[in-house]
Design a protein around this motif. Structure first.
Motif, PDB file in Angstrom:
ATOM      1  N   ILE A  71       0.820  -1.216   0.000  1.00 10.87           N
ATOM      2  CA  ILE A  71       0.000   0.000   0.000  1.00 10.87           C
ATOM      3  C   ILE A  71       0.849   1.260   0.000  1.00 10.87           C
ATOM      4  CG2 ILE A  71      -1.948  -1.091   1.173  1.00 10.87           C
ATOM      5  CD1 ILE A  71      -0.920   0.300   3.792  1.00 10.87           C
ATOM      6  N   VAL A  72       0.213   2.344  -0.380  1.00 11.02           N
ATOM      7  CA  VAL A  72       0.740   3.684  -0.123  1.00 11.02           C
ATOM      8  C   VAL A  72      -0.238   4.356   0.823  1.00 11.02           C
ATOM      9  CG1 VAL A  72       1.961   3.916  -2.315  1.00 11.02           C
ATOM     10  CG2 VAL A  72      -0.379   4.742  -2.122  1.00 11.02           C
ATOM     11  N   GLY A  86      -6.295  17.786   6.320  1.00  7.85           N
ATOM     12  CA  GLY A  86      -5.155  18.325   5.587  1.00  7.85           C
ATOM     13  C   GLY A  86      -3.788  17.950   6.117  1.00  7.85           C
ATOM     14  N   ASP A  87      -3.702  17.149   7.198  1.00  8.09           N
ATOM     15  CA  ASP A  87      -2.371  16.831   7.725  1.00  8.09           C
ATOM     16  C   ASP A  87      -1.678  15.698   6.965  1.00  8.09           C
ATOM     17  OD1 ASP A  87      -3.598  14.519   8.728  1.00  8.09           O
ATOM     18  OD2 ASP A  87      -3.390  15.093  10.832  1.00  8.09           O
ATOM     19  N   GLU A  88      -2.361  15.095   5.997  1.00  5.80           N
ATOM     20  CA  GLU A  88      -1.842  14.021   5.147  1.00  5.80           C
ATOM     21  C   GLU A  88      -1.331  12.819   5.947  1.00  5.80           C
ATOM     22  OE1 GLU A  88       0.829  15.774   2.251  1.00  5.80           O
ATOM     23  OE2 GLU A  88      -0.902  16.384   1.056  1.00  5.80           O
ATOM     24  N   ARG A  89      -1.937  12.623   7.121  1.00  7.82           N
ATOM     25  CA  ARG A  89      -1.623  11.440   7.931  1.00  7.82           C
ATOM     26  C   ARG A  89      -2.709  10.394   7.708  1.00  7.82           C
ATOM     27  NH1 ARG A  89       0.385  13.582  13.829  1.00  7.82           N
ATOM     28  NH2 ARG A  89       1.906  15.097  13.064  1.00  7.82           N
ATOM     29  N   ALA A 125     -10.599  19.390  20.907  1.00  2.45           N
ATOM     30  CA  ALA A 125      -9.722  19.905  21.963  1.00  2.45           C
ATOM     31  C   ALA A 125      -8.560  20.714  21.381  1.00  2.45           C
ATOM     32  CB  ALA A 125      -9.194  18.755  22.821  1.00  2.45           C
ATOM     33  N   ALA A 126      -8.157  20.351  20.171  1.00  2.05           N
ATOM     34  CA  ALA A 126      -7.062  21.067  19.512  1.00  2.05           C
ATOM     35  C   ALA A 126      -7.575  22.230  18.665  1.00  2.05           C
ATOM     36  CB  ALA A 126      -6.271  20.097  18.639  1.00  2.05           C
ATOM     37  N   GLY A 127      -8.903  22.434  18.659  1.00  2.00           N
ATOM     38  CA  GLY A 127      -9.483  23.507  17.859  1.00  2.00           C
ATOM     39  C   GLY A 127      -9.382  23.239  16.361  1.00  2.00           C
ATOM     40  N   ALA A 128      -9.447  21.954  15.982  1.00  3.89           N
ATOM     41  CA  ALA A 128      -9.266  21.588  14.578  1.00  3.89           C
ATOM     42  C   ALA A 128     -10.450  20.780  14.058  1.00  3.89           C
ATOM     43  CB  ALA A 128      -7.983  20.772  14.432  1.00  3.89           C
ATOM     44  N   ASP A 129     -10.536  20.679  12.751  1.00  8.32           N
ATOM     45  CA  ASP A 129     -11.493  19.812  12.074  1.00  8.32           C
ATOM     46  C   ASP A 129     -10.794  18.469  11.873  1.00  8.32           C
ATOM     47  OD1 ASP A 129     -13.003  18.418  10.163  1.00  8.32           O
ATOM     48  OD2 ASP A 129     -13.302  20.154   8.878  1.00  8.32           O
ATOM     49  N   PRO A 130     -11.387  17.340  12.310  1.00  9.69           N
ATOM     50  CA  PRO A 130     -10.695  16.054  12.194  1.00  9.69           C
ATOM     51  C   PRO A 130     -10.558  15.558  10.761  1.00  9.69           C
ATOM     52  CG  PRO A 130     -12.941  15.687  12.919  1.00  9.69           C
ATOM     53  CD  PRO A 130     -12.716  17.182  12.906  1.00  9.69           C
ATOM     54  N   GLY A 131     -11.311  16.159   9.839  1.00  6.06           N
ATOM     55  CA  GLY A 131     -11.282  15.676   8.462  1.00  6.06           C
ATOM     56  C   GLY A 131     -12.175  14.464   8.309  1.00  6.06           C
ATOM     57  N   GLY A 132     -12.076  13.809   7.195  1.00  4.55           N
ATOM     58  CA  GLY A 132     -12.897  12.643   6.900  1.00  4.55           C
ATOM     59  C   GLY A 132     -12.583  12.141   5.513  1.00  4.55           C
ATOM     60  N   ASN A 133     -13.492  11.385   4.947  1.00  3.63           N
ATOM     61  CA  ASN A 133     -13.299  10.810   3.611  1.00  3.63           C
ATOM     62  C   ASN A 133     -11.993  10.037   3.491  1.00  3.63           C
ATOM     63  OD1 ASN A 133     -15.718  11.276   2.364  1.00  3.63           O
ATOM     64  ND2 ASN A 133     -15.099  13.272   1.576  1.00  3.63           N
ATOM     65  N   ILE A 134     -11.678   9.268   4.504  1.00 10.98           N
ATOM     66  CA  ILE A 134     -10.521   8.382   4.451  1.00 10.98           C
ATOM     67  C   ILE A 134     -10.990   7.078   3.814  1.00 10.98           C
ATOM     68  CG2 ILE A 134      -8.777   7.152   5.793  1.00 10.98           C
ATOM     69  CD1 ILE A 134      -8.391  10.204   5.728  1.00 10.98           C
ATOM     70  N   MET A 135     -10.332   6.700   2.736  1.00 13.30           N
ATOM     71  CA  MET A 135     -10.774   5.577   1.926  1.00 13.30           C
ATOM     72  C   MET A 135      -9.644   4.592   1.634  1.00 13.30           C
ATOM     73  SD  MET A 135     -13.800   6.926   1.188  1.00 13.30           S
ATOM     74  CE  MET A 135     -14.735   6.954  -0.299  1.00 13.30           C
ATOM     75  N   ASN A 157      -3.901  11.640   0.433  1.00 12.11           N
ATOM     76  CA  ASN A 157      -4.033  12.681   1.461  1.00 12.11           C
ATOM     77  C   ASN A 157      -4.318  12.078   2.834  1.00 12.11           C
ATOM     78  OD1 ASN A 157      -3.583  14.886  -0.245  1.00 12.11           O
ATOM     79  ND2 ASN A 157      -5.694  14.837  -0.951  1.00 12.11           N
ATOM     80  N   GLY A 158      -4.065  10.790   2.993  1.00 14.44           N
ATOM     81  CA  GLY A 158      -4.340  10.101   4.256  1.00 14.44           C
ATOM     82  C   GLY A 158      -5.037   8.772   4.021  1.00 14.44           C
ATOM     83  N   CYS A 159      -5.417   8.532   2.781  1.00 15.63           N
ATOM     84  CA  CYS A 159      -6.090   7.282   2.423  1.00 15.63           C
ATOM     85  C   CYS A 159      -5.080   6.147   2.272  1.00 15.63           C
ATOM     86  CB  CYS A 159      -6.840   7.462   1.100  1.00 15.63           C
ATOM     87  SG  CYS A 159      -8.180   8.675   1.176  1.00 15.63           S
ATOM     88  N   ILE A 160      -5.610   4.971   1.950  1.00 11.75           N
ATOM     89  CA  ILE A 160      -4.794   3.795   1.670  1.00 11.75           C
ATOM     90  C   ILE A 160      -4.962   3.504   0.188  1.00 11.75           C
ATOM     91  CG2 ILE A 160      -4.528   1.332   2.123  1.00 11.75           C
ATOM     92  CD1 ILE A 160      -5.667   2.007   4.984  1.00 11.75           C
ATOM     93  N   GLY A 161      -3.872   3.593  -0.570  1.00  9.94           N
ATOM     94  CA  GLY A 161      -3.924   3.421  -2.014  1.00  9.94           C
ATOM     95  C   GLY A 161      -3.348   2.087  -2.447  1.00  9.94           C
TER      96      GLY A 161
END
Length: 188
Positions: A71-72, A86-89, A125-135, A157-161
């Motif tokens: 995977i990538v 957006g943290d690309e993790r 708690a960190a004042g951030a948006d957790p993101g989503g659409n991890i695929m 951007n954080g997904c599994i390719g």
């Protein structure tokens, strides 16, 4: 003469970059081919294990390995659990495949149920948006000919390719509701 050659090279590189972006945008709108049918029940996974350390995803049934794929991940996959949009993790933990998209901008996609309640609380708690659409997904539409070359660089951007051929197999073997565990790197 040297300046002219440099300018020509820059112009050609710029045109190729613009053409590549345009091609990707057009192919993303056209969508993917029809998804494959489900595999027979005995060949379907009842869990998925992703090892960040091994850069591998394993489909399991009753604890037995059905298939394994290189995977990538997100460009910052090795910096820990996903914290914000957006943290690309790539997230770490246990989730569920909760829906699928046969018309995504990448060749087929299976949605991972990130963010869960803990992820949302951590981001809040960190004042951030957790993101989503991890695929879990194949290559961007129109780029399937790259095949295993996509493994040379972490490009999501954080997904599994995975490759498109692998995504076809995964799509048919992973029903909605399948738990997925994404194991972190071992502590140093």
């Amino acid at each position: 003469m040297r300046i002219r050659r440099t300018l020509t090279i820059l112009l050609v590189a710029g045109l190729l970059a613009v053409a590549g972006v345009g091609y990707t945008k057009v192919m993303a709108r056209l969508g993917a081919n029809a998804p494959p049918p489900p595999a027979p029940l005995g060949e379907q996974a009842d869990s998925i294990l992703v090892s960040k350390a091994e850069r591998r995803m394993v489909l399991l049934r009753e604890g037995r390995e059905l298939a394994s794929y290189p995977i990538v991940m997100g460009a910052n996959w090795d910096r820990g659990h996903k914290l914000r949009e957006g943290d690309e993790r790539t997230p770490e933990g246990t989730y569920v495949i909760d829906w699928r998209n046969s018309g995504s901008v990448a060749h087929l996609s299976l949605h991972i149920s990130y963010p869960n309640a803990e992820d949302r609380a951590r981001a809040k708690a960190a004042g951030a948006d957790p993101g989503g659409n991890i695929m879990i997904h194949g290559l961007p539409n129109g780029w399937g000919a790259l095949g295993s070359l996509h493994l040379l660089h972490d490009w999501t951007n954080g997904c599994i390719g995975v490759s498109n051929d692998q995504m076809d197999e995964i799509w048919s073997r992973v029903p909605n509701g399948t738990p997925i565990t994404i194991a972190p790197l071992p502590a140093p």
